[in-house]
Scaffold this motif. Structure first.
Motif, mmCIF file in Angstrom:
data_model
loop_
_atom_site.group_PDB
_atom_site.id
_atom_site.type_symbol
_atom_site.label_atom_id
_atom_site.label_comp_id
_atom_site.label_asym_id
_atom_site.label_seq_id
_atom_site.Cartn_x
_atom_site.Cartn_y
_atom_site.Cartn_z
ATOM 1 N N UNK A 89 0.836 -1.215 0.000
ATOM 2 C CA UNK A 89 0.000 0.000 0.000
ATOM 3 C C UNK A 89 0.867 1.260 0.000
ATOM 4 N N UNK A 90 1.919 1.224 0.805
ATOM 5 C CA UNK A 90 2.812 2.388 0.856
ATOM 6 C C UNK A 90 3.455 2.606 -0.522
ATOM 7 N N UNK A 91 3.904 1.505 -1.134
ATOM 8 C CA UNK A 91 4.537 1.571 -2.457
ATOM 9 C C UNK A 91 3.565 2.176 -3.489
ATOM 10 N N UNK A 92 2.302 1.741 -3.403
ATOM 11 C CA UNK A 92 1.292 2.244 -4.345
ATOM 12 C C UNK A 92 1.092 3.749 -4.129
ATOM 13 N N UNK A 93 0.934 4.144 -2.868
ATOM 14 C CA UNK A 93 0.663 5.564 -2.587
ATOM 15 C C UNK A 93 1.839 6.438 -3.008
ATOM 16 N N UNK A 94 3.043 5.973 -2.688
ATOM 17 C CA UNK A 94 4.210 6.822 -2.953
ATOM 18 C C UNK A 94 4.548 6.904 -4.438
ATOM 19 N N UNK A 95 4.146 5.892 -5.203
ATOM 20 C CA UNK A 95 4.492 5.906 -6.628
ATOM 21 C C UNK A 95 3.368 6.410 -7.523
ATOM 22 N N UNK A 96 2.405 7.093 -6.904
ATOM 23 C CA UNK A 96 1.334 7.729 -7.674
ATOM 24 C C UNK A 96 1.958 8.704 -8.680
ATOM 25 N N UNK A 97 1.476 8.650 -9.912
ATOM 26 C CA UNK A 97 1.994 9.563 -10.944
ATOM 27 C C UNK A 97 3.213 8.993 -11.652
ATOM 28 N N UNK A 98 3.822 7.932 -11.100
ATOM 29 C CA UNK A 98 4.975 7.295 -11.761
ATOM 30 C C UNK A 98 4.567 5.890 -12.226
ATOM 31 N N UNK A 99 4.406 4.971 -11.262
ATOM 32 C CA UNK A 99 4.061 3.593 -11.631
ATOM 33 C C UNK A 99 2.547 3.343 -11.590
ATOM 34 N N UNK A 100 1.856 4.250 -10.893
ATOM 35 C CA UNK A 100 0.399 4.090 -10.766
ATOM 36 C C UNK A 100 -0.255 5.446 -11.013
ATOM 37 N N UNK A 101 -1.504 5.403 -11.474
ATOM 38 C CA UNK A 101 -2.242 6.662 -11.446
ATOM 39 C C UNK A 101 -3.640 6.421 -10.900
ATOM 40 N N UNK A 102 -4.179 7.471 -10.269
ATOM 41 C CA UNK A 102 -5.472 7.264 -9.621
ATOM 42 C C UNK A 102 -6.502 6.989 -10.700
ATOM 43 N N UNK A 103 -7.450 6.146 -10.366
ATOM 44 C CA UNK A 103 -8.374 5.662 -11.379
ATOM 45 C C UNK A 103 -9.788 5.843 -10.868
ATOM 46 N N UNK A 104 -10.489 6.799 -11.449
ATOM 47 C CA UNK A 104 -11.856 7.073 -10.999
ATOM 48 C C UNK A 104 -12.835 6.806 -12.122
ATOM 49 N N UNK A 105 -14.041 6.333 -11.789
ATOM 50 C CA UNK A 105 -15.049 6.158 -12.841
ATOM 51 C C UNK A 105 -15.439 7.512 -13.450
ATOM 52 N N UNK A 106 -15.986 7.476 -14.689
ATOM 53 C CA UNK A 106 -16.345 8.722 -15.383
ATOM 54 C C UNK A 106 -17.310 9.547 -14.545
ATOM 55 N N UNK A 107 -18.165 8.864 -13.727
ATOM 56 C CA UNK A 107 -19.148 9.614 -12.939
ATOM 57 C C UNK A 107 -18.457 10.603 -12.002
ATOM 58 N N UNK A 108 -17.228 10.261 -11.533
ATOM 59 C CA UNK A 108 -16.535 11.161 -10.606
ATOM 60 C C UNK A 108 -16.200 12.472 -11.303
ATOM 61 N N UNK A 109 -15.651 12.376 -12.539
ATOM 62 C CA UNK A 109 -15.324 13.655 -13.190
ATOM 63 C C UNK A 109 -16.588 14.373 -13.658
ATOM 64 N N UNK A 110 -17.678 13.627 -13.955
ATOM 65 C CA UNK A 110 -18.927 14.315 -14.299
ATOM 66 C C UNK A 110 -19.444 15.127 -13.121
ATOM 67 N N UNK A 111 -19.323 14.549 -11.925
ATOM 68 C CA UNK A 111 -19.874 15.243 -10.761
ATOM 69 C C UNK A 111 -18.908 16.282 -10.190
ATOM 70 N N UNK A 112 -17.616 15.984 -10.262
ATOM 71 C CA UNK A 112 -16.654 16.917 -9.651
ATOM 72 C C UNK A 112 -16.160 17.966 -10.646
ATOM 73 N N UNK A 113 -16.144 17.619 -11.914
ATOM 74 C CA UNK A 113 -15.573 18.541 -12.909
ATOM 75 C C UNK A 113 -14.191 18.065 -13.304
ATOM 76 N N UNK A 114 -13.834 18.285 -14.586
ATOM 77 C CA UNK A 114 -12.579 17.682 -15.053
ATOM 78 C C UNK A 114 -11.342 18.370 -14.498
#
Ligand code: HEM
Length: 474
Positions: A89-114
């Motif tokens: 979990x620590x590895x995943x959190x710390x490597x955000x933007x490098x080895x991993x990127x956050x992944x949200x369903x389309x509904x999240x950007x529809x409701x929050x804004x792009x």
């Protein structure tokens, strides 16, 4: 020739099957163990069924028992790796933007804004994340925000009748706190109307994300437009005022002043950004306040110790004197209660990420493009990391004082580049709330209420309480 054609026709499918099988084995043999469940549905129904009971732990516990702390499954339409391993979990959190990127369903950007922080990526994300963190650091809370938090919490608690649904009151209060911190608005009719629209937007996260299949989602999208229109108007007016030299020390002021490539952020970026802060902050904070009170009500010894800490602070001050930074820093048992409430409540149970390349970890290979879920809940509820993990025991944080937990073990606010930028603000707000609650009121449950876990952790009946003002005649 005929024999050759016949041979080819008969053997090609066989060869393809053998090749496919071989490739699958080659690709699969280092994947974590686990099962995908039914075609299409995978194990989604088992996951939802577990979270609809009083005890959602078995979904993870059974699989961890069978496969270990990293396993594969198939949920919400996709093959997904679950991690209940603090190192991973620590590895995943710390490597955000490098080895991993956050992944949200389309509904999240529809409701929050792009342009919301949750959806943003890359350099713009880094910059906006830093800006948000720097707006809610210790110095800003000490010098500016604490006094407003104190005043607004009193304002709301003073208006309470002798029977409340705590979750509803907490939502009103956290919305007002956010309005003040982001845009310097005090509670008024306009903020109340906006608050109602905003609650509709939140409902949209917990339903089928289709305007055709869900009235709730449809209403959420419409309310999102109304909220964005109202905020756009405020942004336009404030931009005009700031061009005439009128500056306010709030988040909106900071956003309007920020220089980007020789210009300023557009209204659209600012509005999306504000919406994401509302959404990120309110529901989570209101839930934490409510669940902390629920856990304290069920643990009278902890409540008594908390009361003593706050009575002691109040005894040194006048009745209406606001709390200051030194008072906040002296709330040591309160911090234990907040830590333990965060750990047991798991307001955010974990985060989804997607791998951006093949990842080798703990002897497994997770292929590029796969979904991975870092389960905070699974770690927080594991007896290996927290003795008798399922019980609410704020004193465990006292005996651990000065001895930091290994990284990745306690992550209620996430970590790495997407660490919750509001975590200090949330802690300060909940501390001030608990101070005024226990020094002004005693209470008892108006009805039996219990924790439910689907679609998020909350209490089933919004925690109805009968309140009595302390010091008043019975
Ligand atoms: C008890 C209260 C809170 C909890 C448990 C909480 C938890 C979290 C967690 C776990 C994340 C990380 C998500 C990820 O890694 O994908 C996060 C991100 C975020 N939180 Fe909080 N949060 C709380 C309060 C707040 C407050 C008060 C604010 C606003 C002032 C806020 C704004 C945000 C935002 C904007 C993000 C997205 C950050 C990014 O993607 O860069 N949160 N929060």
């Amino acid at each position: 020739m005929l024999y050759y054609i016949l041979f080819t026709i008969l053997t090609t499918p066989l060869l393809l099957i053998i090749l496919h099988h071989h490739l699958c084995r080659r690709r699969n043999h280092r994947l974590p163990p686990g099962t995908y469940g039914l075609p299409l549905l995978g194990e989604t129904l088992q996951l939802i069924a577990a979270y609809k009971t009083d005890n959602p732990e078995p979904f993870i516990d059974e699989r961890v028992g069978r496969y270990g702390p990293i396993f594969k499954t198939h949920v919400f339409g996709e093959r997904t790796i679950f991690s209940v391993d603090p190192d991973v979990n620590r590895f995943i959190l710390q490597n955000e933007g490098r080895l991993f990127e956050s992944s949200n369903p389309a509904s999240v950007s529809n409701l929050l804004g792009r342009h919301s922080l949750v959806v943003m990526k890359g350099n713009l994300h880094k910059r906006m994340h830093f800006l948000t963190l720097s707006f809610s650091n210790d110095a800003i809370i000490r010098d500016h925000l604490l006094v407003d938090i104190d005043r607004l919490v009193r304002f709301f608690l003073d208006s309470w009748s002798d029977r409340v649904f705590l979750m509803d009151e907490a939502k009103k209060m956290t919305f007002a706190l956010t309005m003040k911190q982001l845009m310097s608005f005090d509670p008024c009719e306009w903020t109340e109307t906006l608050g109602k629209e905003y609650l509709n937007v939140i409902e949209g996260f917990f339903t089928i994300p289709s305007p055709f299949f869900s009235m709730t989602y449809n209403r959420a999208i419409k309310s999102r437009t109304k909220v964005a229109d109202a905020l756009s108007k405020v942004v336009r007016e404030r931009r005009k005022a700031s061009e005439h030299g009128e500056k306010k020390k709030d988040m909106l002021g900071a956003l309007l002043n920020e220089e980007v490539e020789g210009g300023r952020f557009s209204d659209e970026i600012i509005v999306d950004f504000l919406v994401s802060l509302f959404v990120g902050g309110n529901e989570t904070m209101a839930t934490l306040m409510t669940l902390a009170v629920k856990f304290l009500t069920d643990t009278p010894l902890a409540l008594a110790q908390l009361k003593a800490e706050h009575d002691n602070i109040r005894a040194k001050k006048g009745d209406d004197e606001p709390l200051d930074w030194a008072d906040y820093e002296s709330m040591q048992f309160t911090q234990c209660v907040i830590n333990e409430s965060l750990r047991v409540a798991n307001t955010v149970g974990g985060v989804f990420r997607r791998t951006t390349s093949d990842i080798n970890i703990k002897g497994y290979t997770i292929p590029k493009g796969w979904k991975i879920f870092a389960s905070f809940r699974g770690v927080h509820m594991d007896d290996q990391h927290f003795k008798d993990a399922r019980s609410f025991n704020p004193w465990r944080w006292q005996s651990d004082a000065g001895k930091p937990l290994p990284l990745g073990v306690f992550t209620p606010f996430g970590g790495g580049p997407r660490l919750c930028p509001g975590y200090k603000l949330a802690r300060a707000s909940v501390s001030v709330f608990l101070h005024h609650l226990v020094t002004k009121f005693s209470w008892e449950p108006a009805e039996e209420d219990k924790l439910v876990f689907f679609p998020t952790t909350r209490t089933q009946k919004r925690l109805p309480l009968i309140l009595r003002r302390r010091g008043s005649a019975m």
